[in-house]
Design a protein around this motif. Structure first.
Motif, PDB file in Angstrom:
ATOM      1  N   ALA A 166      11.551  -7.559   1.411  1.00 21.19           N
ATOM      2  CA  ALA A 166      10.368  -7.388   0.566  1.00 21.19           C
ATOM      3  C   ALA A 166       9.490  -8.637   0.594  1.00 21.19           C
ATOM      4  N   ASP A 167      10.122  -9.819   0.525  1.00 19.64           N
ATOM      5  CA  ASP A 167       9.360 -11.063   0.558  1.00 19.64           C
ATOM      6  C   ASP A 167       8.637 -11.241   1.889  1.00 19.64           C
ATOM      7  N   MET A 168       9.293 -10.859   2.976  1.00 19.85           N
ATOM      8  CA  MET A 168       8.670 -10.974   4.284  1.00 19.85           C
ATOM      9  C   MET A 168       7.450 -10.063   4.390  1.00 19.85           C
ATOM     10  N   SER A 169       7.575  -8.851   3.877  1.00 19.47           N
ATOM     11  CA  SER A 169       6.441  -7.922   3.920  1.00 19.47           C
ATOM     12  C   SER A 169       5.288  -8.444   3.074  1.00 19.47           C
ATOM     13  N   THR A 170       5.615  -9.023   1.918  1.00 21.48           N
ATOM     14  CA  THR A 170       4.575  -9.592   1.062  1.00 21.48           C
ATOM     15  C   THR A 170       3.871 -10.745   1.756  1.00 21.48           C
ATOM     16  N   LEU A 171       4.648 -11.609   2.417  1.00 25.29           N
ATOM     17  CA  LEU A 171       4.070 -12.735   3.147  1.00 25.29           C
ATOM     18  C   LEU A 171       3.075 -12.247   4.197  1.00 25.29           C
ATOM     19  N   VAL A 172       3.474 -11.238   4.962  1.00 22.51           N
ATOM     20  CA  VAL A 172       2.606 -10.725   6.019  1.00 22.51           C
ATOM     21  C   VAL A 172       1.350 -10.108   5.420  1.00 22.51           C
ATOM     22  N   ARG A 173       1.529  -9.328   4.344  1.00 23.69           N
ATOM     23  CA  ARG A 173       0.384  -8.669   3.722  1.00 23.69           C
ATOM     24  C   ARG A 173      -0.618  -9.682   3.184  1.00 23.69           C
ATOM     25  N   GLU A 174      -0.117 -10.703   2.480  1.00 18.67           N
ATOM     26  CA  GLU A 174      -1.013 -11.693   1.900  1.00 18.67           C
ATOM     27  C   GLU A 174      -1.694 -12.531   2.970  1.00 18.67           C
ATOM     28  N   ALA A 175      -0.978 -12.814   4.050  1.00 18.17           N
ATOM     29  CA  ALA A 175      -1.592 -13.573   5.143  1.00 18.17           C
ATOM     30  C   ALA A 175      -2.711 -12.768   5.792  1.00 18.17           C
ATOM     31  N   ARG A 176      -2.471 -11.469   5.981  1.00 19.13           N
ATOM     32  CA  ARG A 176      -3.503 -10.633   6.588  1.00 19.13           C
ATOM     33  C   ARG A 176      -4.717 -10.518   5.671  1.00 19.13           C
TER      34      ARG A 176
ATOM     35  N   GLY B 237     -10.563 -12.352   4.843  1.00 19.99           N
ATOM     36  CA  GLY B 237     -11.592 -12.814   3.919  1.00 19.99           C
ATOM     37  C   GLY B 237     -11.226 -12.630   2.469  1.00 19.99           C
ATOM     38  N   GLY B 238      -9.941 -12.426   2.198  1.00 16.62           N
ATOM     39  CA  GLY B 238      -9.500 -12.378   0.813  1.00 16.62           C
ATOM     40  C   GLY B 238      -9.386 -10.988   0.227  1.00 16.62           C
ATOM     41  N   GLU B 239      -9.767  -9.931   0.930  1.00 14.92           N
ATOM     42  CA  GLU B 239      -9.642  -8.585   0.379  1.00 14.92           C
ATOM     43  C   GLU B 239      -8.174  -8.195   0.297  1.00 14.92           C
ATOM     44  N   SER B 240      -7.782  -7.732  -0.858  1.00 14.67           N
ATOM     45  CA  SER B 240      -6.394  -7.335  -1.077  1.00 14.67           C
ATOM     46  C   SER B 240      -6.239  -5.848  -0.815  1.00 14.67           C
ATOM     47  N   ARG B 241      -5.126  -5.483  -0.226  1.00 16.66           N
ATOM     48  CA  ARG B 241      -4.857  -4.072   0.043  1.00 16.66           C
ATOM     49  C   ARG B 241      -3.650  -3.619  -0.768  1.00 16.66           C
ATOM     50  N   LEU B 242      -3.809  -2.507  -1.439  1.00 16.77           N
ATOM     51  CA  LEU B 242      -2.733  -1.893  -2.202  1.00 16.77           C
ATOM     52  C   LEU B 242      -2.169  -0.754  -1.366  1.00 16.77           C
ATOM     53  N   ARG B 243      -0.918  -0.864  -0.987  1.00 13.94           N
ATOM     54  CA  ARG B 243      -0.294   0.132  -0.100  1.00 13.94           C
ATOM     55  C   ARG B 243       0.385   1.195  -0.951  1.00 13.94           C
ATOM     56  N   VAL B 244      -0.213   2.380  -0.950  1.00  9.68           N
ATOM     57  CA  VAL B 244       0.242   3.498  -1.774  1.00  9.68           C
ATOM     58  C   VAL B 244       0.948   4.520  -0.895  1.00  9.68           C
TER      59      VAL B 244
ATOM     60  N   GLN C 212       7.447  -2.262   2.482  1.00  8.71           N
ATOM     61  CA  GLN C 212       6.444  -1.636   3.340  1.00  8.71           C
ATOM     62  C   GLN C 212       5.368  -0.936   2.523  1.00  8.71           C
ATOM     63  N   LEU C 213       5.687  -0.583   1.274  1.00  6.45           N
ATOM     64  CA  LEU C 213       4.732  -0.001   0.345  1.00  6.45           C
ATOM     65  C   LEU C 213       4.800  -0.773  -0.967  1.00  6.45           C
ATOM     66  N   ASP C 214       3.691  -0.782  -1.699  1.00  7.70           N
ATOM     67  CA  ASP C 214       3.677  -1.427  -3.009  1.00  7.70           C
ATOM     68  C   ASP C 214       4.122  -0.458  -4.100  1.00  7.70           C
TER      69      ASP C 214
END
Length: 328
Positions: free
Chosen positions: A75-85, A90-97, A138-140
Protein backbone atom coordinates in the motif's frame (compact mmCIF):
# COMPACT_ATOMS: atom_id res chain seq x y z
CA UNK A 1 17.65 -13.83 -3.68
CA UNK A 2 16.42 -10.37 -2.59
CA UNK A 3 12.73 -9.84 -2.11
CA UNK A 4 11.05 -7.45 -4.52
CA UNK A 5 7.63 -5.82 -4.62
CA UNK A 6 6.45 -8.38 -7.17
CA UNK A 7 7.27 -11.16 -4.73
CA UNK A 8 5.15 -9.58 -2.00
CA UNK A 9 2.34 -9.06 -4.48
CA UNK A 10 2.50 -12.76 -5.41
CA UNK A 11 2.29 -13.83 -1.75
CA UNK A 12 -0.77 -11.63 -1.16
CA UNK A 13 -2.42 -12.98 -4.32
CA UNK A 14 -1.92 -16.57 -3.16
CA UNK A 15 -3.33 -15.79 0.28
CA UNK A 16 -6.37 -13.95 -1.10
CA UNK A 17 -7.12 -16.47 -3.85
CA UNK A 18 -6.62 -19.49 -1.59
CA UNK A 19 -4.89 -21.53 -4.26
CA UNK A 20 -1.89 -21.34 -6.59
CA UNK A 21 -4.09 -21.99 -9.60
CA UNK A 22 -6.42 -19.04 -8.98
CA UNK A 23 -3.57 -16.75 -7.94
CA UNK A 24 -1.60 -17.57 -11.07
CA UNK A 25 -4.61 -16.74 -13.22
CA UNK A 26 -5.06 -13.39 -11.48
CA UNK A 27 -1.37 -12.54 -11.85
CA UNK A 28 -1.28 -13.58 -15.49
CA UNK A 29 1.38 -16.28 -15.07
CA UNK A 30 1.37 -20.06 -15.27
CA UNK A 31 0.87 -22.12 -12.14
CA UNK A 32 4.31 -23.82 -12.43
CA UNK A 33 5.95 -20.39 -12.70
CA UNK A 34 4.18 -19.14 -9.59
CA UNK A 35 4.95 -22.37 -7.70
CA UNK A 36 8.65 -22.01 -8.54
CA UNK A 37 8.61 -18.37 -7.47
CA UNK A 38 6.95 -19.28 -4.16
CA UNK A 39 9.57 -21.94 -3.47
CA UNK A 40 12.36 -19.40 -4.02
CA UNK A 41 10.67 -16.88 -1.73
CA UNK A 42 10.24 -19.51 0.98
CA UNK A 43 13.89 -20.50 0.62
CA UNK A 44 14.95 -16.86 0.96
CA UNK A 45 12.82 -16.38 4.08
CA UNK A 46 13.85 -19.65 5.69
CA UNK A 47 10.59 -21.55 5.94
CA UNK A 48 7.27 -22.52 4.34
CA UNK A 49 4.75 -19.70 3.98
CA UNK A 50 1.79 -21.81 2.90
CA UNK A 51 0.44 -25.27 3.64
CA UNK A 52 -0.49 -26.95 0.34
CA UNK A 53 -3.69 -28.98 0.58
CA UNK A 54 -5.97 -30.64 -1.92
CA UNK A 55 -8.47 -27.81 -1.51
CA UNK A 56 -5.87 -25.04 -1.89
CA UNK A 57 -3.31 -23.15 0.18
CA UNK A 58 -3.47 -21.57 3.62
CA UNK A 59 -0.79 -19.45 5.31
CA UNK A 60 1.48 -20.94 7.94
CA UNK A 61 2.22 -18.90 11.10
CA UNK A 62 5.33 -17.60 9.31
CA UNK A 63 3.20 -16.84 6.26
CA UNK A 64 0.69 -14.84 8.29
CA UNK A 65 3.53 -12.84 9.82
CA UNK A 66 5.04 -12.07 6.42
CA UNK A 67 1.65 -11.18 4.92
CA UNK A 68 0.94 -8.82 7.82
CA UNK A 69 4.07 -6.85 6.91
CA UNK A 70 3.72 -7.22 3.15
CA UNK A 71 0.28 -5.63 2.75
CA UNK A 72 1.17 -2.25 4.31
CA UNK A 73 4.39 -2.19 2.29
CA UNK A 74 2.47 -2.71 -0.95
CA UNK A 75 0.00 0.00 0.00
CA UNK A 76 2.82 2.41 0.86
CA UNK A 77 4.57 1.69 -2.42
CA UNK A 78 1.40 2.39 -4.39
CA UNK A 79 0.89 5.63 -2.48
CA UNK A 80 4.48 6.68 -3.20
CA UNK A 81 4.03 6.08 -6.92
CA UNK A 82 0.66 7.85 -7.01
CA UNK A 83 1.91 10.93 -5.17
CA UNK A 84 5.05 11.11 -7.29
CA UNK A 85 2.99 10.98 -10.48
CA UNK A 86 0.66 13.67 -9.14
CA UNK A 87 3.63 15.91 -8.35
CA UNK A 88 5.11 15.31 -11.80
CA UNK A 89 1.76 16.22 -13.37
CA UNK A 90 1.73 19.60 -11.66
CA UNK A 91 0.16 18.71 -8.34
CA UNK A 92 -3.22 17.36 -9.48
CA UNK A 93 -4.35 14.60 -7.18
CA UNK A 94 -6.14 11.54 -8.49
CA UNK A 95 -8.68 9.60 -6.48
CA UNK A 96 -8.75 5.98 -7.64
CA UNK A 97 -12.30 4.66 -7.32
CA UNK A 98 -13.34 1.06 -7.85
CA UNK A 99 -16.92 -0.15 -8.12
CA UNK A 100 -19.24 -2.92 -9.07
CA UNK A 101 -22.16 -1.86 -11.26
CA UNK A 102 -24.37 0.90 -9.85
CA UNK A 103 -26.55 3.65 -11.30
CA UNK A 104 -25.21 5.93 -8.56
CA UNK A 105 -21.73 5.98 -10.11
CA UNK A 106 -22.22 8.91 -12.46
CA UNK A 107 -23.58 11.16 -9.74
CA UNK A 108 -20.90 10.05 -7.28
CA UNK A 109 -18.03 10.80 -9.65
CA UNK A 110 -19.57 14.14 -10.58
CA UNK A 111 -19.75 15.13 -6.92
CA UNK A 112 -16.18 14.02 -6.25
CA UNK A 113 -14.68 15.98 -9.12
CA UNK A 114 -13.32 19.39 -8.20
CA UNK A 115 -10.32 21.62 -9.06
CA UNK A 116 -7.14 19.75 -8.21
CA UNK A 117 -8.90 16.37 -7.80
CA UNK A 118 -9.77 14.08 -10.69
CA UNK A 119 -11.37 10.72 -9.81
CA UNK A 120 -10.55 7.70 -11.95
CA UNK A 121 -12.74 4.62 -12.15
CA UNK A 122 -12.08 0.89 -12.34
CA UNK A 123 -15.16 -1.29 -12.82
CA UNK A 124 -15.17 -4.98 -11.94
CA UNK A 125 -17.96 -7.53 -11.53
CA UNK A 126 -15.97 -9.09 -8.68
CA UNK A 127 -16.35 -7.27 -5.36
CA UNK A 128 -13.64 -9.48 -3.88
CA UNK A 129 -11.17 -8.39 -6.55
CA UNK A 130 -11.91 -4.73 -5.85
CA UNK A 131 -11.40 -5.20 -2.11
CA UNK A 132 -8.02 -6.81 -2.76
CA UNK A 133 -6.98 -3.85 -4.91
CA UNK A 134 -7.84 -1.43 -2.11
CA UNK A 135 -5.78 -3.46 0.35
CA UNK A 136 -2.84 -3.58 -2.06
CA UNK A 137 -2.96 0.17 -2.66
CA UNK A 138 -4.09 -0.09 -6.28
CA UNK A 139 -7.37 1.66 -5.41
CA UNK A 140 -8.18 4.29 -2.80
CA UNK A 141 -11.82 3.32 -2.27
CA UNK A 142 -14.23 0.72 -3.61
CA UNK A 143 -18.03 0.66 -3.68
CA UNK A 144 -19.19 -2.96 -3.69
CA UNK A 145 -22.24 -5.11 -3.00
CA UNK A 146 -22.38 -8.28 -0.93
CA UNK A 147 -25.07 -10.77 -1.94
CA UNK A 148 -27.08 -12.05 0.99
CA UNK A 149 -25.82 -15.48 2.06
CA UNK A 150 -22.52 -15.14 0.18
CA UNK A 151 -20.12 -13.24 2.43
CA UNK A 152 -17.30 -11.36 0.76
CA UNK A 153 -13.69 -12.28 1.48
CA UNK A 154 -12.75 -9.03 3.21
CA UNK A 155 -8.96 -8.65 3.62
CA UNK A 156 -7.65 -8.04 7.11
CA UNK A 157 -7.44 -4.44 8.27
CA UNK A 158 -9.76 -3.05 5.58
CA UNK A 159 -12.22 -0.47 6.89
CA UNK A 160 -15.82 -0.72 5.67
CA UNK A 161 -18.84 1.57 5.92
CA UNK A 162 -22.37 0.41 5.18
CA UNK A 163 -24.38 2.52 2.75
CA UNK A 164 -27.48 0.27 2.74
CA UNK A 165 -27.79 -2.70 5.08
CA UNK A 166 -30.20 -4.57 2.80
CA UNK A 167 -31.13 -3.41 -0.67
CA UNK A 168 -33.87 -5.64 -2.13
CA UNK A 169 -33.26 -6.93 -5.61
CA UNK A 170 -36.09 -6.54 -8.11
CA UNK A 171 -36.89 -8.42 -11.29
CA UNK A 172 -36.61 -7.15 -14.86
CA UNK A 173 -39.04 -8.74 -17.30
CA UNK A 174 -40.43 -8.01 -20.77
CA UNK A 175 -43.00 -5.22 -20.81
CA UNK A 176 -45.60 -7.54 -22.38
CA UNK A 177 -45.07 -10.29 -19.78
CA UNK A 178 -48.39 -11.12 -18.03
CA UNK A 179 -46.76 -10.54 -14.63
CA UNK A 180 -45.71 -7.02 -15.65
CA UNK A 181 -49.30 -5.82 -15.22
CA UNK A 182 -48.85 -6.10 -11.42
CA UNK A 183 -46.63 -3.93 -9.20
CA UNK A 184 -45.42 -6.98 -7.25
CA UNK A 185 -44.41 -10.24 -8.96
CA UNK A 186 -44.42 -13.67 -7.38
CA UNK A 187 -41.67 -16.10 -8.34
CA UNK A 188 -44.34 -18.65 -9.23
CA UNK A 189 -45.49 -16.28 -11.98
CA UNK A 190 -42.04 -16.68 -13.57
CA UNK A 191 -41.84 -20.49 -13.32
CA UNK A 192 -41.93 -20.98 -17.10
CA UNK A 193 -39.39 -18.28 -17.91
CA UNK A 194 -35.71 -18.55 -18.68
CA UNK A 195 -33.51 -16.66 -16.22
CA UNK A 196 -30.21 -14.99 -16.99
CA UNK A 197 -27.49 -14.75 -14.36
CA UNK A 198 -23.94 -13.40 -14.51
CA UNK A 199 -21.84 -16.17 -12.88
CA UNK A 200 -18.78 -13.90 -12.66
CA UNK A 201 -20.50 -11.62 -10.12
CA UNK A 202 -19.44 -12.79 -6.66
CA UNK A 203 -22.35 -14.54 -4.99
CA UNK A 204 -25.00 -13.73 -7.60
CA UNK A 205 -25.58 -17.21 -9.00
CA UNK A 206 -25.65 -18.73 -5.50
CA UNK A 207 -28.11 -16.09 -4.32
CA UNK A 208 -30.47 -16.53 -7.28
CA UNK A 209 -30.22 -20.31 -7.02
CA UNK A 210 -31.13 -20.24 -3.32
CA UNK A 211 -34.04 -17.90 -4.01
CA UNK A 212 -35.51 -20.13 -6.72
CA UNK A 213 -34.86 -23.36 -4.88
CA UNK A 214 -36.65 -22.02 -1.78
CA UNK A 215 -39.94 -21.91 -3.72
CA UNK A 216 -39.34 -25.18 -5.56
CA UNK A 217 -38.36 -23.73 -8.92
CA UNK A 218 -35.67 -25.13 -11.19
CA UNK A 219 -35.90 -22.96 -14.32
CA UNK A 220 -33.68 -22.88 -17.35
CA UNK A 221 -30.74 -20.55 -16.73
CA UNK A 222 -28.59 -18.71 -19.24
CA UNK A 223 -25.28 -17.05 -18.35
CA UNK A 224 -24.48 -13.54 -19.47
CA UNK A 225 -23.53 -10.05 -18.32
CA UNK A 226 -25.85 -7.17 -17.39
CA UNK A 227 -25.94 -5.65 -20.86
CA UNK A 228 -26.73 -8.96 -22.55
CA UNK A 229 -29.42 -9.68 -19.97
CA UNK A 230 -31.11 -6.34 -20.59
CA UNK A 231 -31.08 -6.92 -24.35
CA UNK A 232 -32.61 -10.37 -24.01
CA UNK A 233 -35.23 -9.17 -21.54
CA UNK A 234 -36.29 -6.52 -24.04
CA UNK A 235 -36.79 -9.17 -26.73
CA UNK A 236 -38.75 -11.48 -24.42
CA UNK A 237 -36.06 -14.16 -24.11
CA UNK A 238 -35.29 -14.02 -20.37
CA UNK A 239 -36.05 -12.46 -17.01
CA UNK A 240 -33.33 -11.42 -14.57
CA UNK A 241 -32.80 -9.93 -11.14
CA UNK A 242 -31.79 -6.28 -11.16
CA UNK A 243 -30.99 -3.39 -8.87
CA UNK A 244 -34.12 -1.63 -7.58
CA UNK A 245 -32.86 1.68 -8.95
CA UNK A 246 -33.16 0.27 -12.49
CA UNK A 247 -35.86 2.02 -14.47
CA UNK A 248 -38.61 0.56 -16.61
CA UNK A 249 -38.57 1.20 -20.36
CA UNK A 250 -41.20 0.79 -23.08
CA UNK A 251 -39.83 -2.69 -23.82
CA UNK A 252 -39.07 -3.88 -20.27
CA UNK A 253 -40.56 -3.55 -16.80
CA UNK A 254 -38.87 -3.43 -13.40
CA UNK A 255 -41.00 -4.90 -10.63
CA UNK A 256 -40.65 -5.78 -6.95
CA UNK A 257 -40.48 -9.47 -6.05
CA UNK A 258 -43.05 -10.62 -3.53
CA UNK A 259 -41.49 -11.01 -0.09
CA UNK A 260 -38.19 -9.47 -1.21
CA UNK A 261 -36.50 -12.90 -1.34
CA UNK A 262 -33.03 -11.67 -2.34
CA UNK A 263 -31.05 -8.67 -1.19
CA UNK A 264 -27.55 -7.21 -1.11
CA UNK A 265 -25.60 -5.09 1.34
CA UNK A 266 -23.94 -2.01 -0.13
CA UNK A 267 -20.47 -1.24 1.25
CA UNK A 268 -17.78 1.36 0.81
CA UNK A 269 -14.23 0.14 1.51
CA UNK A 270 -11.00 2.01 2.19
CA UNK A 271 -7.83 1.58 4.19
CA UNK A 272 -8.52 4.47 6.58
CA UNK A 273 -11.48 6.25 8.13
CA UNK A 274 -10.26 9.53 6.64
CA UNK A 275 -10.57 8.09 3.13
CA UNK A 276 -14.12 6.92 3.90
CA UNK A 277 -15.08 10.31 5.32
CA UNK A 278 -13.79 12.07 2.21
CA UNK A 279 -16.04 10.24 -0.27
CA UNK A 280 -18.97 8.68 1.61
CA UNK A 281 -21.25 11.75 1.75
CA UNK A 282 -21.07 12.19 -2.03
CA UNK A 283 -21.85 8.50 -2.55
CA UNK A 284 -24.79 8.64 -0.17
CA UNK A 285 -26.27 11.67 -1.89
CA UNK A 286 -25.79 10.14 -5.36
CA UNK A 287 -27.41 6.86 -4.30
CA UNK A 288 -30.58 8.46 -2.95
CA UNK A 289 -30.77 10.64 -6.02
CA UNK A 290 -31.12 7.62 -8.31
CA UNK A 291 -33.39 5.89 -5.78
CA UNK A 292 -35.85 8.77 -6.09
CA UNK A 293 -35.75 8.50 -9.89
CA UNK A 294 -36.94 4.87 -9.88
CA UNK A 295 -40.71 4.63 -9.48
CA UNK A 296 -40.70 1.02 -8.27
CA UNK A 297 -37.91 1.56 -5.74
CA UNK A 298 -39.37 4.86 -4.52
CA UNK A 299 -42.70 3.16 -3.83
CA UNK A 300 -40.96 0.32 -2.02
CA UNK A 301 -38.99 2.73 0.16
CA UNK A 302 -42.07 4.77 0.99
CA UNK A 303 -43.95 1.61 1.90
CA UNK A 304 -41.12 0.54 4.17
CA UNK A 305 -41.02 3.96 5.82
CA UNK A 306 -37.45 4.65 4.64
CA UNK A 307 -36.51 8.24 3.88
CA UNK A 308 -34.91 8.77 0.51
CA UNK A 309 -32.48 11.36 1.82
CA UNK A 310 -29.31 11.19 3.91
CA UNK A 311 -30.30 11.14 7.57
CA UNK A 312 -27.84 13.90 8.48
CA UNK A 313 -26.11 16.87 6.83
CA UNK A 314 -23.54 15.66 4.32
CA UNK A 315 -20.81 17.52 6.17
CA UNK A 316 -21.98 16.41 9.59
CA UNK A 317 -20.39 13.94 11.95
CA UNK A 318 -23.47 11.96 12.90
CA UNK A 319 -23.18 8.72 14.82
CA UNK A 320 -25.62 6.64 12.76
CA UNK A 321 -23.07 5.53 10.18
CA UNK A 322 -22.53 1.79 10.30
CA UNK A 323 -18.80 1.19 10.09
CA UNK A 324 -16.49 -1.66 10.96
CA UNK A 325 -12.98 -2.84 10.27
CA UNK A 326 -11.82 -6.32 9.41
CA UNK A 327 -9.71 -7.38 12.43
CA UNK A 328 -6.22 -8.70 11.91
Amino acid sequence: MELEVRHLRALCAIADAGSLHRAARQLGVSQPTLSTQLSRIEQALGGPLFVRERTGCRPTPLGRSVLGRARPLLADMSTLVREARAAAAGGESRLRVGSTASRALAGWLRRLRRPGLEPTLQMDVSANALLRRVTEGQLDVAFVHEVEGSALNVPEGLRLRVLVEREPQFVMLPADHPAATRPVVRLADLADDRWMVDPTVDGEWDGVHRMLRAVGLNPRVLHGDYHTAASLVATGEVVTVCQPSSQSRPDMAVRRLYGDPIGVRLLLAARTRAELDAVFPALEEAYWEVARQSTAYREWLEGAGIRMLPRRPLTGGGTDRVEFVRAR
